[in-house]
Design a protein around this motif. Structure first.
Motif, mmCIF file in Angstrom:
data_model
loop_
_atom_site.group_PDB
_atom_site.id
_atom_site.type_symbol
_atom_site.label_atom_id
_atom_site.label_comp_id
_atom_site.label_asym_id
_atom_site.label_seq_id
_atom_site.Cartn_x
_atom_site.Cartn_y
_atom_site.Cartn_z
ATOM 1 N N PRO A 227 10.376 36.608 28.953
ATOM 2 C CA PRO A 227 10.048 36.330 27.544
ATOM 3 C C PRO A 227 9.581 37.544 26.753
ATOM 4 O O PRO A 227 9.321 37.422 25.554
ATOM 5 C CB PRO A 227 8.903 35.306 27.660
ATOM 6 N N ARG B 58 5.504 34.889 16.499
ATOM 7 C CA ARG B 58 5.218 34.183 17.748
ATOM 8 C C ARG B 58 5.744 34.940 18.961
ATOM 9 O O ARG B 58 5.190 34.856 20.045
ATOM 10 C CB ARG B 58 5.859 32.787 17.706
ATOM 11 N N ALA C 186 4.240 35.739 22.784
ATOM 12 C CA ALA C 186 4.987 35.444 24.015
ATOM 13 C C ALA C 186 5.189 36.707 24.846
ATOM 14 O O ALA C 186 5.073 36.689 26.076
ATOM 15 C CB ALA C 186 6.333 34.817 23.668
#
Length: 354
Positions: free
Chosen positions: A179, A190, A194
């Motif tokens: 990720p 976001r 991550a």
């Protein structure tokens, strides 16, 4: 006789005994074997912990050798039987121990490190037997103390399982870093959260693996292995960073923060097992004895990302010794907006002797 252990058992079941692209290819196997040879000569075993069961096995072998000496001196043919018994005990170790711990040896750095230490300890015990008993055996029975033919099998057994565990760790670290997308947006995106979480997870895996191995491995081997595992994280980040095609000013800040986060986490992982941590100054890192694959490249990138030509010139020698040409050019492309020199001309200036 073999020297007795030089430390008492811990409360655990350990006993002290003394005396390709990511580095896990054939070349690493050769370096790993050379490192083991450097750790201790035939008559010196590096400080490490072995399982109580293997320590008892070596003690039993010593007892059998004492009895072999006695019988050989009396001309009793049973001395040959005891020699075969020692060989059978070693064969049982090589067969039953890996079978009983098959899953743990692949997935647990702690269990695999103990197994490697046990193999090294048993190898050392067999190698030293001729030196310990040759003066006590009749001249025509010296072969009863020689088990050198068992050494390659036991050594390869430990090494092969340890390398398999490291490859498994490589796969796990790669999954954890999945990720971590350096092409994401700015720090408020976001994806940044991550990526930071993925980096934290990968570095934590390295830390836990190093701590698991620290209970048994010789210090130098532990440090080399911990550095190798951390290098897997560094090389993954290096590859992702220099594959980027462009970055906005916000993204440059995001990238710098992620690289700094990874380097700080790496230092903490190394410190957790008593390793000297790489210096924060990238120039001092070049002179440091600590070798972690791609660590220097990340340190230089974190320091220079977003800087202008003048700072690149200040770090000229560091750039030329740490990064490849295409990586220096990419670092310039990512960092510069209105610089008076295009990256290609700046590269020529960096390589100029003037």
């Amino acid at each position: 006789k073999l020297p007795s252990k030089q430390a008492t058992p811990h409360k655990s079941n350990l006993t002290a005994a003394t005396s390709a692209d990511l580095g896990l290819d054939a070349s690493f196997s050769e370096e790993f074997s050379q490192l083991l040879q450097q750790e201790g000569g035939i008559l010196r075993l590096p400080t490490m912990n072995v399982s109580s069961a293997t320590h008892r096995l070596v003690s039993l072998i010593r007892t059998l050798m004492d009895e072999t000496v006695k019988l050989a001196g009396e001309g009793d043919a049973a001395a040959e039987d005891l020699n075969r018994l020692v060989r059978e005990l070693c064969a049982l170790f090589a067969i039953l121990r890996p079978y009983a711990q098959k899953a743990q040896l692949r997935t647990s750095p702690h269990s695999c490190a103990i197994f490697l230490a046990d193999c090294l300890y048993l190898v050392h015990a067999l190698l030293i037997l001729p030196y310990a008993y040759r003066k006590q055996l009749p001249s025509n029975k010296l072969n009863l103390s020689i088990f050198i033919d068992l050494v390659p099998q036991l050594r390869i057994l430990g090494e092969s399982h340890f390398l398999a565990m490291l490859r498994h760790m490589q796969e796990q670290i790669a999954v954890a870093l999945g990720p971590c997308d350096l092409a994401a947006g700015g720090a408020q995106d976001r994806a940044y959260i991550a990526a930071e979480a993925a980096l934290g997870s990968a570095v934590q895996r390295v830390k836990l693996a190093a701590q698991g191995m620290a209970s048994s491995l010789p210090q130098q081997l532990l440090h080399e292995t911990a550095g190798l595992l951390l290098g897997i994280v560094c090389q993954d980040l290096r590859g992702k960073l220099f594959k980027l095609q462009h970055a906005t000013p916000d993204q440059v800040g995001y990238l710098s923060a992620l690289l700094a986060f990874a380097l700080n986490g790496g230092r903490q992982a190394l410190a957790a097992v008593g390793m000297e941590t790489p210096p924060e100054d990238a120039e001092q890192l070049v002179r440091s004895s600590i070798k972690i694959p791609s660590w220097g490249a990340l340190a230089v990138a974190a320091d220079l990302l977003g800087s202008g030509f003048s700072r690149f010139m200040e770090k000229r020698m560091l750039l030329l010794t740490t990064l490849r040409k295409e990586e220096v050019l990419k670092l310039m492309y990512l960092s510069w907006r209105d610089e008076f020199l295009p990256p290609e001309e700046a590269w020529e200036a960096l390589n100029s002797d003037e």
